[in-house]
Scaffold this motif. Structure first.
Motif, mmCIF file in Angstrom:
data_model
loop_
_atom_site.group_PDB
_atom_site.id
_atom_site.type_symbol
_atom_site.label_atom_id
_atom_site.label_comp_id
_atom_site.label_asym_id
_atom_site.label_seq_id
_atom_site.Cartn_x
_atom_site.Cartn_y
_atom_site.Cartn_z
ATOM 1 N N ASP A 6 0.835 -1.190 0.000
ATOM 2 C CA ASP A 6 0.000 0.000 0.000
ATOM 3 C C ASP A 6 0.874 1.246 0.000
ATOM 4 O O ASP A 6 1.637 1.480 0.935
ATOM 5 N N SER A 8 1.478 5.570 -0.506
ATOM 6 C CA SER A 8 0.816 6.686 0.163
ATOM 7 C C SER A 8 -0.053 7.546 -0.740
ATOM 8 O O SER A 8 -1.211 7.787 -0.430
ATOM 9 N N TYR A 10 -2.404 9.002 -3.915
ATOM 10 C CA TYR A 10 -3.471 8.381 -4.709
ATOM 11 C C TYR A 10 -2.922 7.851 -6.030
ATOM 12 O O TYR A 10 -3.310 6.768 -6.486
ATOM 13 N N GLN A 13 -1.083 4.731 -5.310
ATOM 14 C CA GLN A 13 -2.021 3.669 -4.949
ATOM 15 C C GLN A 13 -2.664 3.070 -6.196
ATOM 16 O O GLN A 13 -2.757 1.844 -6.338
ATOM 17 N N LEU A 17 -1.950 -0.588 -7.548
ATOM 18 C CA LEU A 17 -3.078 -1.513 -7.601
ATOM 19 C C LEU A 17 -3.159 -2.182 -8.967
ATOM 20 O O LEU A 17 -3.386 -3.397 -9.058
ATOM 21 N N ASN A 73 -5.850 -5.632 2.534
ATOM 22 C CA ASN A 73 -5.120 -4.413 2.162
ATOM 23 C C ASN A 73 -5.531 -3.929 0.776
ATOM 24 O O ASN A 73 -5.705 -2.731 0.540
ATOM 25 N N CYS A 74 -5.678 -4.869 -0.133
ATOM 26 C CA CYS A 74 -6.046 -4.536 -1.502
ATOM 27 C C CYS A 74 -7.422 -3.853 -1.546
ATOM 28 O O CYS A 74 -7.589 -2.802 -2.184
ATOM 29 N N ASN A 76 -8.865 -2.338 0.909
ATOM 30 C CA ASN A 76 -8.774 -1.053 1.600
ATOM 31 C C ASN A 76 -8.311 0.054 0.655
ATOM 32 O O ASN A 76 -8.790 1.199 0.739
ATOM 33 N N VAL A 77 -7.387 -0.280 -0.223
ATOM 34 C CA VAL A 77 -6.909 0.707 -1.192
ATOM 35 C C VAL A 77 -8.015 1.038 -2.194
ATOM 36 O O VAL A 77 -8.201 2.201 -2.570
ATOM 37 N N SER A 80 -10.164 3.396 -0.501
ATOM 38 C CA SER A 80 -9.502 4.704 -0.417
ATOM 39 C C SER A 80 -9.649 5.472 -1.725
ATOM 40 O O SER A 80 -9.939 6.675 -1.735
ATOM 41 N N LEU A 81 -9.470 4.784 -2.844
ATOM 42 C CA LEU A 81 -9.580 5.431 -4.147
ATOM 43 C C LEU A 81 -11.028 5.790 -4.483
ATOM 44 O O LEU A 81 -11.294 6.787 -5.165
#
Length: 397
Positions: A6, A8, A10, A13, A17, A73-74, A76-77, A80-81
């Protein structure tokens, strides 16, 4: 094994990803061709929507190829996006994400519930989107037989419904799935309470909804009579979904029985059973348990009618031996139907408080009189205090 890191920003990320999904795709397909193209400006809103739509549509790769510690984690990203997009797009993509996450009931259900919970927390506390995610969490917990995980959250639901400003239909669906969860988890009293909340959402004008809820209304009525913790019935009688049973050709007797438990004494129950000897058994209600309950309710009514009860009056009303009166009084106190003390020498029960089984206009009038009496007493007390203060000041001067 491919590991997801992950990053920091965007942009990083989004880029990371895509690279991660390409690596998973390579592991899955066994070739070097990138499955997902990497745009120059991945966090441009239109590009980001395209990227996330593509990745969410292929998120099965994550469950198939990723290590378990990387799966959360994946996602979560991805969450976040999602926050970079407008709310309409977020809701659209969140719906697709939920559909894919809940598609498998036996593959790591606890992890999938955790991912859904993280998605829930992505939305603001007052967002109606939280309702949608929460509903998916509840349904998935039910479908995957992991109901014990979500039950502790139910204590907050009444407040959440208000915070989300959920409409009647949404509230109705929510309490119904909560009822289903509590029922399969054998939580008898909580499931009954959830069922009543569901039935309360249906108005008398909603003919179709009333018809659909009839069997659940029958179940609620039966449970109210059977559950030893339920001793107040008058409000249940006025719930439209239950009240419809009064004129129903099949269930009218059940409504009659509910009315009996709401306000009548043992004699009425005895007459009902005499006139309908096979009825209780036919609807799954124990005669012995019902007899015990109506005796306790009869004692509560006696306690409302008299501040002092003789053992003989209790024995006559409950159709028991006088030697058994004290045991029944203890049961009534334990059930919080009455608060009383027994005078064994005088063979009387002195009542200090009792449950009002039916709160009618006469009870409201009685309460109004009592409140006025308290008000007058307080005013008199205040006058005494003021007079005392005046006297004290005069003496000091």
């Amino acid at each position: 094994m491919t590991t997801f890191v992950d990053l920091s920003s965007y942009d990083e990320q989004a880029t990371g990803l895509i690279a991660y999904f390409n690596a998973l795709s390579k592991n899955h397909r066994g070739d070097d061709a990138p499955a997902f193209s990497e745009p120059q400006k991945p966090t441009d809103e239109s590009k980001l929507k395209e990227i996330l739509t593509n990745l969410i549509s292929n998120q099965s790769l994550v469950f198939q190829e990723a290590q378990e510690k990387d799966i959360e984690n994946c996602f979560n990203v991805i969450c976040s996006l999602l926050r970079k997009l407008d709310i309409v797009t977020v809701d659209e993509l969140a719906k697709k994400l939920i559909e894919n996450v809940v598609s498998e009931k036996s593959d790591r259900p606890l992890l999938r519930l955790k991912i859904l919970n993280n998605l829930y927390n992505m939305f603001d506390s007052d967002s109606i989107s939280r309702y949608e995610v929460f509903m998916s969490i509840l349904q998935y917990a039910l479908d995957s037989t992991n109901t014990e995980i979500v039950i502790p959250t139910f204590k907050n639901v009444d407040d959440w419904v208000k915070t989300w400003a959920a409409n009647t239909e949404q509230t109705r669906k929510l309490y119904k799935v909560i009822y289903n969860i509590l029922q399969v988890s054998n939580k008898n009293l909580p499931s009954f309470n959830a069922l009543i909340k569901y039935l309360r959402t249906i108005e008398s004008s909603e003919t179709e909804a009333l018809t659909s809820a009839k069997e659940l209304a029958v179940r609620a009525t039966s449970q109210a009579i059977k559950l030893p913790e339920v001793n107040q019935f008058d409000e249940l009688l006025e719930i439209p979904a239950i009240k419809q049973l009064e004129t129903d050709s099949v269930h009218a007797k059940l409504y009659e029985l509910l009315k009996l438990f709401a306000s009548e004494k043992l004699e009425s129950f005895t007459n009902f059973h005499k006139n309908n000897p096979d009825y209780l058994e036919s609807v799954g209600i124990s005669h012995d348990e019902s007899l015990k309950k109506i005796r306790l309710l009869s004692l509560a009514t006696l306690a409302v009618e008299h501040q002092e009860l003789s053992y003989s009056l209790i024995a006559e009303t409950l159709k028991i031996e006088e030697d058994d009166v004290e045991s029944w009084v203890v049961l009534a106190i334990s059930a919080k139907l009455i608060d009383a003390k027994m005078n064994q020498l005088r063979r009387v029960v002195v009542v200090s408080q009792s449950t009002q089984r039916v709160f009618s206009m006469s009870q409201w009038s009685q309460l109004k009189t009592q409140v006025h009496s308290w008000e007058n007493n307080i005013q008199a007390l205040l006058q005494v205090v003021r007079a005392s203060q005046v006297t004290t000041l005069a003496v000091e001067q």
